[in-house]
Structure formats: structure tokens, C-alpha cells
Design a protein around this motif. Structure first.
Motif, PDB file in Angstrom:
ATOM      1  N   LEU A  11     -22.258  26.508  47.521  1.00 42.51           N
ATOM      2  CA  LEU A  11     -21.324  25.769  48.367  1.00 42.51           C
ATOM      3  C   LEU A  11     -21.810  25.734  49.816  1.00 42.51           C
ATOM      4  O   LEU A  11     -21.650  24.718  50.506  1.00 42.51           O
ATOM      5  N   ALA A  12     -22.417  26.816  50.280  1.00 48.25           N
ATOM      6  CA  ALA A  12     -22.988  26.806  51.633  1.00 48.25           C
ATOM      7  C   ALA A  12     -24.152  25.825  51.715  1.00 48.25           C
ATOM      8  O   ALA A  12     -24.350  25.156  52.740  1.00 48.25           O
ATOM      9  N   ALA A  13     -24.925  25.724  50.636  1.00 51.98           N
ATOM     10  CA  ALA A  13     -26.016  24.743  50.611  1.00 51.98           C
ATOM     11  C   ALA A  13     -25.465  23.321  50.670  1.00 51.98           C
ATOM     12  O   ALA A  13     -26.049  22.432  51.306  1.00 51.98           O
ATOM     13  N   LEU A  14     -24.321  23.083  50.005  1.00 54.26           N
ATOM     14  CA  LEU A  14     -23.671  21.776  50.097  1.00 54.26           C
ATOM     15  C   LEU A  14     -23.166  21.526  51.526  1.00 54.26           C
ATOM     16  O   LEU A  14     -23.274  20.422  52.053  1.00 54.26           O
ATOM     17  N   ARG A  66     -20.383  14.670  52.173  1.00 55.34           N
ATOM     18  CA  ARG A  66     -21.339  14.160  51.194  1.00 55.34           C
ATOM     19  C   ARG A  66     -20.736  12.960  50.456  1.00 55.34           C
ATOM     20  O   ARG A  66     -19.614  12.543  50.740  1.00 55.34           O
ATOM     21  N   ASN A  67     -21.478  12.438  49.471  1.00 55.37           N
ATOM     22  CA  ASN A  67     -21.011  11.245  48.772  1.00 55.37           C
ATOM     23  C   ASN A  67     -19.934  11.580  47.734  1.00 55.37           C
ATOM     24  O   ASN A  67     -19.695  12.747  47.412  1.00 55.37           O
ATOM     25  N   LEU A  68     -19.292  10.530  47.230  1.00 55.68           N
ATOM     26  CA  LEU A  68     -18.180  10.706  46.307  1.00 55.68           C
ATOM     27  C   LEU A  68     -18.597  11.407  45.030  1.00 55.68           C
ATOM     28  O   LEU A  68     -17.875  12.273  44.522  1.00 55.68           O
ATOM     29  N   MET A  69     -19.771  11.085  44.476  1.00 55.00           N
ATOM     30  CA  MET A  69     -20.224  11.725  43.248  1.00 55.00           C
ATOM     31  C   MET A  69     -20.405  13.230  43.450  1.00 55.00           C
ATOM     32  O   MET A  69     -20.051  14.030  42.580  1.00 55.00           O
ATOM     33  N   SER A  70     -20.951  13.604  44.589  1.00 55.81           N
ATOM     34  CA  SER A  70     -21.107  15.026  44.901  1.00 55.81           C
ATOM     35  C   SER A  70     -19.752  15.717  44.947  1.00 55.81           C
ATOM     36  O   SER A  70     -19.580  16.831  44.426  1.00 55.81           O
ATOM     37  N   LEU A 112     -19.083  28.934  34.852  1.00 56.54           N
ATOM     38  CA  LEU A 112     -18.838  27.502  34.661  1.00 56.54           C
ATOM     39  C   LEU A 112     -19.005  26.663  35.935  1.00 56.54           C
ATOM     40  O   LEU A 112     -19.554  25.558  35.868  1.00 56.54           O
ATOM     41  N   PRO A 113     -18.543  27.122  37.119  1.00 57.46           N
ATOM     42  CA  PRO A 113     -18.707  26.261  38.298  1.00 57.46           C
ATOM     43  C   PRO A 113     -20.153  26.046  38.724  1.00 57.46           C
ATOM     44  O   PRO A 113     -20.454  25.052  39.404  1.00 57.46           O
ATOM     45  N   LEU A 114     -21.062  26.951  38.376  1.00 54.68           N
ATOM     46  CA  LEU A 114     -22.413  26.908  38.934  1.00 54.68           C
ATOM     47  C   LEU A 114     -23.170  25.613  38.614  1.00 54.68           C
ATOM     48  O   LEU A 114     -23.758  25.000  39.517  1.00 54.68           O
ATOM     49  N   PRO A 115     -23.225  25.155  37.365  1.00 52.95           N
ATOM     50  CA  PRO A 115     -23.957  23.898  37.113  1.00 52.95           C
ATOM     51  C   PRO A 115     -23.323  22.700  37.807  1.00 52.95           C
ATOM     52  O   PRO A 115     -24.032  21.763  38.203  1.00 52.95           O
ATOM     53  N   PHE A 116     -22.006  22.722  37.988  1.00 54.16           N
ATOM     54  CA  PHE A 116     -21.343  21.633  38.708  1.00 54.16           C
ATOM     55  C   PHE A 116     -21.770  21.625  40.177  1.00 54.16           C
ATOM     56  O   PHE A 116     -22.085  20.566  40.746  1.00 54.16           O
ATOM     57  N   PHE A 117     -21.780  22.826  40.802  1.00 53.99           N
ATOM     58  CA  PHE A 117     -22.197  22.913  42.211  1.00 53.99           C
ATOM     59  C   PHE A 117     -23.659  22.500  42.364  1.00 53.99           C
ATOM     60  O   PHE A 117     -24.026  21.804  43.317  1.00 53.99           O
ATOM     61  N   ALA A 118     -24.506  22.945  41.418  1.00 55.20           N
ATOM     62  CA  ALA A 118     -25.934  22.611  41.501  1.00 55.20           C
ATOM     63  C   ALA A 118     -26.140  21.097  41.346  1.00 55.20           C
ATOM     64  O   ALA A 118     -26.940  20.496  42.059  1.00 55.20           O
ATOM     65  N   ALA A 119     -25.399  20.488  40.413  1.00 56.55           N
ATOM     66  CA  ALA A 119     -25.526  19.040  40.226  1.00 56.55           C
ATOM     67  C   ALA A 119     -25.047  18.295  41.464  1.00 56.55           C
ATOM     68  O   ALA A 119     -25.647  17.294  41.867  1.00 56.55           O
ATOM     69  N   ALA A 120     -23.976  18.791  42.082  1.00 57.07           N
ATOM     70  CA  ALA A 120     -23.472  18.153  43.301  1.00 57.07           C
ATOM     71  C   ALA A 120     -24.498  18.205  44.432  1.00 57.07           C
ATOM     72  O   ALA A 120     -24.573  17.296  45.259  1.00 57.07           O
TER      73      ALA A 120
END
Length: 318
Positions: free
Chosen positions: A56-59, A260-264, A307-315
Motif C-alpha cells: 500500500l505504501a508502494a501504491l 491512481r487510475n480507476l482499475m488500480s 488474500l489482499p496481497l495479489p490484489f495490491f500487487a496487481a493494483a
């Protein structure tokens, strides 16, 4: 280093045939059990908020570097060692209580396998290695990490003076969200604090489930817990904690991806909704009278927290 054991070296009462029981050198087993290396779920629960915070900090900063890979690895080492040190401290302070509870009287200190002095030395050694890892982080993160010792030190005593010891566990177990956000970003931004609060709500959820295993023994010896406090109303409280996880986690995520963008945004928010789905699954299966199910549900929080990790990485990638 470890001395010859003073008593036969049995496994802890509710052991399940782990690597410590079967493959670790016999002289080291009591020390590894003190640190709960035979029960890795606690390390996972300490580690996962750290990994959430890095992504999340990277985002938030829109950057992910090779140093962040070290943050992932360093936080894993630190989580294992500091969880071990915390468990050792807990067993030192609870040695008389543990001797009165069927599930815990076979732990290394109350069973006489390790003395208090030996346990203290083991705890200090784990803290020293953890501190060496912490020194590889930026200065402000080092300060944040050092402050974490306060809730760790207080937690074992909480059940003596409050019905909410799980709050103190949450303060200690989710400190990594503050630490690893600061290690990545160099500052402590508000989404990290909200993420920390979401983690505390998660801890209240899973540790209330866990505490129901000991509710009867705790009542006999006068130890407080949210499981005893809530009693037959536990399911309603768990629903409240689940809601808090979703609301606070969603707010922290929204703050991290706002620019960031909507998809993210959609992907990142999906991470906490996936976690919420798993907690809903747990709640539907909660049975305060079934110790085996309580333990299974508690342990399933490793999968919930992953579970949240792949979602955050994809974002981060879109």
C-alpha cells in the motif's frame, strides 16, 4: 548452548507433529517451542500487516524498488524473531497461570524444561538479531520499531486488568503496518494509521475466536478475555469487528490509491473485500463449544490475510 533438560522432553499438549517435534535437535526443542516455531500461525499474523503496508505504501508513492524486496524478507525475519521473543516473554510472565491450565501446563517453563533465566537469555538473543535487521531500515522506521517494544511488554499483563486484552495484542501484532509503511515511504502517512486500526479489528476478530478455547479455564483462574466478556453474544461482536476491518481497510486502501487510475483502485479495494469474504466464511462456521473448529478457524486467518496481497500487487502493476 541449551543445557541438558531437567525433565523428559515431551511435546506440548496440543502439538500436531510439526518439524520441531520430529526433526529439530532435542536440546533445542524447548527453546523453539518457547518461540512457537512449532506453531507458525502467529508469525504469519504478525507478518501479514507488514506486507500489506509495503504494497500500500508502494501504491501511495507509486514506486517499488529492490529495497522493497529486502523489506519483504527483513520483515519476515523480524516477524519470526519478535513473535518468538514476545511468546517467550509471555510464557515468562504467565508461567504460574500456564501451570493451572490443561492446554498450557506442558509448555517448557511450567513443565520445568527451561528455567526463567534461560528463557530470558533466549528472549534477549532473539531481540538482538531482530534489532540488527531493524538497523537496515531508515532512521524514522528504526524509531517506530523501537517503540513497538512497549505494547509487546504490556500485552501479557493485559488479561489481568482488562476484559479487552485482545486490544493490546492487536496494538502489538499490527505495529508492523506502521513500521513497514515508514520503512518504504520514509514518513508515517495517515493511511498507515488507518491500516493499523484495521489490523487491530482483525486481531479482535481472530483472537476472540481463539480465546474461546480457554474460556472455562480462564474463568476458574480469573483471567479476562473478550471471549468471556462477550459469551453468547460473541457472533454479534465478531460481525462488528468484521465490519470494522472492511471499513477501515477500505479507507486505508482508498487513501493509498487515491491518485491512481480507476482499475488500480478497484483491484486494491478488492483485496480487503476478499479478506472480508473469508472472515464471513469464518463467522458462519463459528461454534464456541467446538475447540477443534475454533482452532481451525483461527489458523485459517493466515489464508485470509494472504488474500489482499495479489490484489495490491496487481493494483501496483496497472
Amino acid at each position: 548452548m541449551p543445557p541438558t533438560l531437567r525433565t523428559p522432553e515431551p511435546a506440548v499438549a496440543d502439538s500436531t507433529g510439526n518439524w520441531v517435534d520430529t526433526r529439530a535437535p532435542a536440546a533445542w526443542r524447548p527453546y523453539l517451542r518457547l518461540s512457537r516455531f512449532d506453531r507458525p500461525i502467529g508469525t504469519w499474523l504478525l507478518l501479514l500487516p507488514c506486507w500489506w503496508a509495503i504494497l500500500l505504501a508502494a501504491l501511495w508513492t507509486d514506486s517499488f524498488t529492490r529495497y522493497d524486496l529486502w523489506l519483504f524478507a527483513g520483515s519476515a525475519i523480524g516477524a519470526a524473531l519478535m513473535r518468538g521473543a514476545g511468546c517467550t516473554w509471555n510464557d515468562i510472565t504467565d508461567r504460574h497461570i500456564d501451570g493451572s491450565v490443561a492446554r498450557t501446563r506442558s509448555r517448557p517453563i511450567p513443565s520445568g524444561q527451561v528455567s526463567v533465566k534461560q528463557a530470558l537469555a533466549w528472549m534477549i538473543a532473539q531481540c538482538a538479531i531482530s534489532f540488527a535487521v531493524l538497523l537496515t531500515f531508515p532512521p524514522l522506521a528504526i524509531l517506530v520499531g523501537a517503540i513497538s517494544l512497549l505494547p509487546v511488554a504490556i500485552y501479557p499483563f493485559a488479561k489481568r486488568f482488562t476484559w479487552w486484552p485482545q486490544v493490546f495484542l492487536g496494538l502489538a501484532f499490527n505495529w508492523g503496518a506502521l513500521l513497514l509503511w515508514t520503512a518504504h515511504a520514509g514518513v508515517l502517512n495517515w493511511p498507515a494509521v488507518v491500516l493499523y486500526l484495521a489490523g487491530i479489528a482483525w486481531t479482535l476478530f481472530y483472537d476472540t475466536i481463539y480465546a474461546h478455547q480457554d474460556a472455562e479455564d480462564d474463568a476458574l483462574i480469573g483471567v479476562k478475555s473478550t471471549a468471556r466478556l462477550f459469551g453468547d453474544r460473541t457472533s454479534r461482536w465478531l460481525q462488528g469487528f468484521l465490519t470494522a476491518v472492511l471499513v477501515l481497510g477500505g479507507l486505508a486502501t482508498l487513501g493509498a490509491v487515491a491518485d491512481r487510475n480507476l482499475m488500480s483502485l478497484v483491484l486494491a479495494i478488492g483485496g480487503f473485500w476478499a479478506l472480508g469474504w473469508h472472515l464471513t466464511w469464518q463467522l458462519a462456521r463459528f461454534d464456541a463449544q467446538d475447540d477443534a473448529r475454533l482452532l481451525m478457524l483461527f489458523r485459517s486467518n493466515r489464508d485470509a490475510g494472504l488474500l489482499p496481497l495479489p490484489f495490491f500487487a496487481a493494483a501496483l502493476l496497472v
